[in-house]
Write an enzyme that holds these catalytic residues in place. Structure first.
Site, PDB file in Angstrom:
ATOM      1  N   HIS A 138     -27.266 -21.426  -4.157  1.00 35.75           N
ATOM      2  CA  HIS A 138     -25.963 -22.016  -4.423  1.00 35.75           C
ATOM      3  C   HIS A 138     -25.605 -21.699  -5.871  1.00 35.75           C
ATOM      4  O   HIS A 138     -26.477 -21.391  -6.696  1.00 35.75           O
ATOM      5  CB  HIS A 138     -26.016 -23.545  -4.240  1.00 35.75           C
ATOM      6  CG  HIS A 138     -26.126 -23.980  -2.806  1.00 35.75           C
ATOM      7  ND1 HIS A 138     -25.162 -23.701  -1.876  1.00 35.75           N
ATOM      8  CD2 HIS A 138     -27.089 -24.690  -2.164  1.00 35.75           C
ATOM      9  CE1 HIS A 138     -25.518 -24.228  -0.708  1.00 35.75           C
ATOM     10  NE2 HIS A 138     -26.682 -24.829  -0.851  1.00 35.75           N
ATOM     11  N   CYS A 195     -22.044 -18.936  -4.745  1.00 37.75           N
ATOM     12  CA  CYS A 195     -20.654 -19.292  -5.021  1.00 37.75           C
ATOM     13  C   CYS A 195     -20.417 -19.268  -6.526  1.00 37.75           C
ATOM     14  O   CYS A 195     -21.332 -19.467  -7.332  1.00 37.75           O
ATOM     15  CB  CYS A 195     -20.338 -20.687  -4.482  1.00 37.75           C
ATOM     16  SG  CYS A 195     -20.255 -20.768  -2.675  1.00 37.75           S
TER      17      CYS A 195
END
Length: 303
Positions: free
Chosen positions: A144, A186
């Site tokens: 992430h 991300c």
């Protein structure tokens, strides 16, 4: 340093400051006179690259004993305090990347579910190894992320803190060699709706031992998405970016230059992928990877 009210003098108009560079910041005007005093000396010094007759080398030397080391950090599970969910599909990414980079000749090592401290230690230790007999170095981060940051299983850490160990002034055995970072994460929370379409050579200094290299030179960052945006991953097939990267590397890894490879990755992600979701807010979204290159030569994964 050039004063604020002075304009840049191009090559065709060799003015008084044509051989000096400036920064985009307000200068210390006490340095103005020192530049004038040093002008005569500076005019007699050639650029730190030798003579105009030298032939530049535009390709990285790959004729080493080893291609290099490739570290894959594969973070799938995260502690509750992070608020991050399980990254299903990332193991498929890691397996595909392992095979691809091994086929390119890299010595590949995979580390799973690393803390921030573990990631920091792994890369610091790697930077301290002897890469004299290696042509380059690669690191792949699967996790992430947020803008400029990547998640360990226990929190978030700046990407810069991980890559800084490989700067030219810290990792001497990789000086002037490519340092490649591929980042699947991300970089924000924006969504790309898509849009319907109708269908210096004299400064080369290979032959001159007396020159300096920028400490940030010879890095390449291949991000799965542009700043500010989500990066998409399919739980069954893996992330869009890694699917495309591995596909292009399998097809052209040993015959195309790295920027050609990554341009084709951009094309494949942009054209061949679109999100499918029961949530209309997440349906039919697009993605475009982002390449940031400080490479100074062409890179081909072949000797």
């Amino acid at each position: 340093m050039m004063a604020d009210d002075q304009e840049y003098v191009g090559e065709q108009g060799a003015g008084e400051f044509a051989r000096t560079d400036s920064v985009d910041a307000k200068p210390d005007r006490t340095s103005f006179m020192s530049i004038l005093l040093k002008k005569k000396k500076n005019d007699s010094i050639r650029s730190a690259g030798g003579t105009e007759n030298e032939v530049p080398t535009y390709k990285y030397n790959m004729n080493f004993e080893k291609v290099g080391k490739c570290i894959i950090i594969n973070n799938k599970n995260f502690e509750p305090v992070t608020g991050m969910g399980v990254r299903n599909g990332t193991d498929r990414d890691a397996d595909a990347l392992f095979r691809c980079f091994r086929n390119l000749g890299f010595d590949v090592v995979v580390y799973n579910d690393c803390t921030c401290a573990k990631m920091q230690d792994l890369l610091k230790q790697a930077s301290e190894e002897d890469h004299t007999n290696s042509a380059c170095f690669a690191c792949i981060l699967l996790s992430h992320g947020e803008e400029n940051c990547i998640y360990g299983k226990d929190g978030v850490t700046p990407i810069k803190d991980l890559t800084i160990h490989f700067r030219g002034d810290r990792c001497k055995t990789l000086l002037e060699k490519p340092k490649l970072f591929f980042i699947q994460a991300c970089r924000g929370t924006e969504l790309d709706d898509g849009i319907q379409a109708d269908s210096g050579p004299i400064n080369d200094t290979d032959a001159n031992p007396r020159y300096k290299v920028p400490v940030e030179a010879d890095f390449l960052f291949a991000y799965s998405t542009v700043p500010g945006y989500y990066s998409w991953r399919n739980p069954g097939r893996g992330s869009w970016f890694v699917q495309a990267l591995c596909s292009i590397l399998e097809e052209h890894g040993k015959d195309l230059e790295i920027m050609q490879i990554l341009t084709r990755v951009n094309y494949r992600v942009a054209r061949h992928f679109e999100s499918q979701s029961d949530d209309p807010r997440l349906n039919e979204k697009k993605q475009i990877p982002c390449v940031v290159s400080m490479l100074t030569k062409e890179l081909h994964f072949r000797k």
